[in-house]
Enzyme design. Structure first.
Site, PDB file in Angstrom:
ATOM      1  N   LYS A  78       0.837  -1.210   0.000  1.00 22.59           N
ATOM      2  CA  LYS A  78       0.000   0.000   0.000  1.00 22.59           C
ATOM      3  C   LYS A  78       0.872   1.260   0.000  1.00 22.59           C
ATOM      4  O   LYS A  78       0.695   2.156  -0.820  1.00 22.59           O
ATOM      5  CB  LYS A  78      -0.961  -0.012   1.206  1.00 22.59           C
ATOM      6  CG  LYS A  78      -1.916  -1.207   1.182  1.00 22.59           C
ATOM      7  CD  LYS A  78      -2.866  -1.226   2.339  1.00 22.59           C
ATOM      8  CE  LYS A  78      -2.234  -1.544   3.676  1.00 22.59           C
ATOM      9  NZ  LYS A  78      -1.623  -2.891   3.756  1.00 22.59           N
ATOM     10  N   THR A  79       1.841   1.303   0.905  1.00 22.68           N
ATOM     11  CA  THR A  79       2.748   2.455   0.967  1.00 22.68           C
ATOM     12  C   THR A  79       3.592   2.523  -0.302  1.00 22.68           C
ATOM     13  O   THR A  79       3.880   3.606  -0.825  1.00 22.68           O
ATOM     14  CB  THR A  79       3.683   2.329   2.194  1.00 22.68           C
ATOM     15  OG1 THR A  79       2.895   1.957   3.321  1.00 22.68           O
ATOM     16  CG2 THR A  79       4.423   3.613   2.472  1.00 22.68           C
ATOM     17  N   ASP A 123      -2.144   6.567   6.307  1.00 24.83           N
ATOM     18  CA  ASP A 123      -2.118   5.140   6.598  1.00 24.83           C
ATOM     19  C   ASP A 123      -3.136   4.847   7.702  1.00 24.83           C
ATOM     20  O   ASP A 123      -3.494   5.746   8.462  1.00 24.83           O
ATOM     21  CB  ASP A 123      -0.708   4.737   7.049  1.00 24.83           C
ATOM     22  CG  ASP A 123      -0.452   3.259   6.822  1.00 24.83           C
ATOM     23  OD1 ASP A 123      -1.352   2.565   6.313  1.00 24.83           O
ATOM     24  OD2 ASP A 123       0.655   2.791   7.147  1.00 24.83           O
ATOM     25  N   THR A 172      -5.984  -1.707   6.588  1.00 21.60           N
ATOM     26  CA  THR A 172      -5.954  -3.160   6.675  1.00 21.60           C
ATOM     27  C   THR A 172      -7.383  -3.658   6.940  1.00 21.60           C
ATOM     28  O   THR A 172      -7.615  -4.864   6.964  1.00 21.60           O
ATOM     29  CB  THR A 172      -5.055  -3.603   7.845  1.00 21.60           C
ATOM     30  OG1 THR A 172      -5.389  -2.790   8.982  1.00 21.60           O
ATOM     31  CG2 THR A 172      -3.598  -3.415   7.516  1.00 21.60           C
ATOM     32  N   ARG A 231       6.824  -7.899   2.293  1.00 14.87           N
ATOM     33  CA  ARG A 231       7.606  -7.403   3.441  1.00 14.87           C
ATOM     34  C   ARG A 231       8.268  -8.564   4.171  1.00 14.87           C
ATOM     35  O   ARG A 231       9.426  -8.477   4.594  1.00 14.87           O
ATOM     36  CB  ARG A 231       6.718  -6.613   4.408  1.00 14.87           C
ATOM     37  CG  ARG A 231       7.533  -6.103   5.615  1.00 14.87           C
ATOM     38  CD  ARG A 231       6.729  -5.299   6.579  1.00 14.87           C
ATOM     39  NE  ARG A 231       6.306  -4.052   5.977  1.00 14.87           N
ATOM     40  CZ  ARG A 231       5.181  -3.430   6.279  1.00 14.87           C
ATOM     41  NH1 ARG A 231       4.376  -3.939   7.167  1.00 14.87           N
ATOM     42  NH2 ARG A 231       4.881  -2.292   5.691  1.00 14.87           N
TER      43      ARG A 231
HETATM   44  P1  ADP Z   1       2.040  -1.892   3.267  1.00 12.59           P
HETATM   45  O1  ADP Z   1       2.051  -0.405   3.140  1.00 12.59           O
HETATM   46  O2  ADP Z   1       0.921  -2.547   2.517  1.00 12.59           O
HETATM   47  O3  ADP Z   1       2.110  -2.367   4.695  1.00 12.59           O
HETATM   48  P2  ADP Z   1       4.618  -1.723   1.963  1.00 12.59           P
HETATM   49  O4  ADP Z   1       4.243  -0.953   0.763  1.00 12.59           O
HETATM   50  O5  ADP Z   1       5.332  -0.983   3.053  1.00 12.59           O
HETATM   51  O6  ADP Z   1       3.354  -2.486   2.570  1.00 12.59           O
HETATM   52  O7  ADP Z   1       5.499  -2.976   1.464  1.00 12.59           O
HETATM   53  C1  ADP Z   1       6.482  -3.561   2.278  1.00 12.59           C
HETATM   54  C2  ADP Z   1       7.727  -3.842   1.461  1.00 12.59           C
HETATM   55  O8  ADP Z   1       7.434  -4.874   0.523  1.00 12.59           O
HETATM   56  C3  ADP Z   1       8.199  -2.649   0.636  1.00 12.59           C
HETATM   57  O9  ADP Z   1       9.211  -1.938   1.316  1.00 12.59           O
HETATM   58  C4  ADP Z   1       8.741  -3.273  -0.626  1.00 12.59           C
HETATM   59  O10 ADP Z   1      10.126  -3.509  -0.510  1.00 12.59           O
HETATM   60  C5  ADP Z   1       8.041  -4.606  -0.730  1.00 12.59           C
HETATM   61  N1  ADP Z   1       6.985  -4.595  -1.751  1.00 12.59           N
HETATM   62  C6  ADP Z   1       5.676  -4.359  -1.548  1.00 12.59           C
HETATM   63  N2  ADP Z   1       4.984  -4.475  -2.687  1.00 12.59           N
HETATM   64  C7  ADP Z   1       5.887  -4.787  -3.651  1.00 12.59           C
HETATM   65  C8  ADP Z   1       5.779  -5.056  -5.053  1.00 12.59           C
HETATM   66  N3  ADP Z   1       4.588  -5.047  -5.679  1.00 12.59           N
HETATM   67  N4  ADP Z   1       6.900  -5.323  -5.747  1.00 12.59           N
HETATM   68  C9  ADP Z   1       8.088  -5.367  -5.113  1.00 12.59           C
HETATM   69  N5  ADP Z   1       8.260  -5.142  -3.790  1.00 12.59           N
HETATM   70  C10 ADP Z   1       7.165  -4.855  -3.053  1.00 12.59           C
END
Ligand code: ADP
Length: 358
Positions: A78-79, A123, A172, A231
């Site tokens: 998401k981030t 977030d 989430t 992650r």
């Molecule tokens: P969320 O915000 O959903 O908790 P993040 O965007 O922080 O998750 O993702 C966590 C890590 O996973 C990121 O730092 C990145 O390195 C990796 N990641 C997430 N999505 C992808 C993707 N589609 N392709 C490659 N790496 C990804």
């Protein structure tokens, strides 16, 4: 690559719910592994394609992106998508989180300082208090805030126009979002768990970024045991890389990956100690359920949010548990996975042909 502007306590990850936020610093290695452009994003193809359309339309019309809501379990991107959109458009990105915005005055600086076309990432948006949520409705609709001055008979409302900008929300728990807030997002994107192939590609690409070498079968093994979550795949890769450096020549081979994961007590399915404890508690203490998340949380002494946000989504997806109107229940696969004897099927006395236990 542009640095996102992160408001709030410097260096603290705004992506963490309050409580877990204090003291948790942004990890520079994690940031290094985060994709920076849509082309670098692996998997989630249909989401990426729709965002591509939104980006292209926004560029052609010279307008801000529509408000976008991302939902899905933690660690799925998401981030990352918010960061990628800000890089692709070359606009400013401000980041905050629902728990950090407890009153209207907390959100006001983000709104008045937003420049034309910029992105505000919120977030855990389901944690916004109702008053703040209502305060941002006119922002999302008409780019204005309504400020009430005075009280009672003398109260009057001033409309303050704002620059046109984009709110990207991440949650989430989309079910906890109020209908009116959800409706004000023009795009709703649900992120799914990743398949092994995509995670394996992420691991291989990131091993280059971490200047380490990994064999194809080791990357596959790590991907298979990362619970569909990038992650987690990154975290496992970093651990295995340290293990390879400490115990062998630094090359991540299949035996090295297996030994490293065994040392971390990650099992064949990628479940860690907490996942197994959840299933054991459900089976041993609650006789397989059904039971509520609060009862499990109290028995395990783990925050209910941790269980519902981080542990349960993958157990549900793997069909180790099911949700019923009366609570969570362990499936036969969960008993098998833990090597526990399966329960005898209960016979429904009214209808002996039907088993009560699936
Ligand atoms: P969320 O915000 O959903 O908790 P993040 O965007 O922080 O998750 O993702 C966590 C890590 O996973 C990121 O730092 C990145 O390195 C990796 N990641 C997430 N999505 C992808 C993707 N589609 N392709 C490659 N790496 C990804």
């Amino acid at each position: 690559m542009r640095e996102p502007i992160i408001k709030g306590e410097p260096g603290v990850d705004p992506g963490e719910p309050r409580g877990r936020q204090e003291g948790r610093k942004i990890d520079p290695v994690d940031e290094k592994l985060r994709p920076q452009s849509l082309a670098e994003v692996i998997g989630q193809r249909s989401v990426a394609e729709r965002l591509e359309i939104a980006l292209s339309a926004s560029r052609k019309r010279g307008e801000p992106l529509p408000h976008i809501l991302f939902d899905g379990p933690p660690g799925l991107g998401k981030t990352t998508f918010a960061t990628v959109l800000h890089n692709e458009l070359g606009v400013e990105l401000n980041m905050t989180s629902g728990p950090a915005l407890s009153k209207n005055a907390d959100v006001m600086p983000y709104l008045t300082n937003a420049v034309e076309g910029s992105i505000l990432f919120i977030d855990e948006i389901h944690r916004l208090p109702a008053t703040v949520e209502e305060f941002i409705y006119p922002v999302m609709e008409d780019f204005r805030v309504d400020i009430v001055l005075g009280e009672g008979m003398n109260a009057r409302t001033i409309n303050l126009p704002l620059k046109r900008f984009t709110i990207i929300g991440a949650t989430t728990r989309s079910g906890m979002l109020s209908g009116p807030l959800r409706d004000r997002f023009h795009m709703h994107e649900h992120l799914e768990f990743y398949d092994v192939e995509d995670l394996s590609r992420i691991i291989t690409i990131n091993s280059v970024k971490l200047r380490t070498t990994i064999t194809e079968d080791a990357a596959w093994e790590l991907a298979r045991r990362s619970r569909g979550t990038p992650r987690l795949a990154n975290a496992r890769l970093r651990w295995v890389r340290d293990f390879a450096t400490a115990r062998s020549d630094g090359q991540i081979t299949l035996p090295v990956a297996r030994d490293a994961l065994a040392m971390q007590e990650v099992d064949e399915e990628g479940m860690d100690k907490q996942d197994r404890r959840y299933l054991e508690t459900l089976i041993k203490v609650f006789r397989g359920g059904p039971t509520g998340a609060e009862a499990l949380s109290a028995t395990m002494n783990v925050a209910v949010d941790t269980l519902t946000d981080e542990v349960e989504p993958y157990l549900l997806r793997r069909h180790f548990i099911v949700r019923t109107p009366r609570g969570r229940r362990a499936t036969v696969e969960a008993y098998r996975h833990l090597g526990m004897p399966e329960p005898m099927p209960e016979i429904n006395l009214l209808d002996p042909q039907r088993r009560l236990f699936e």
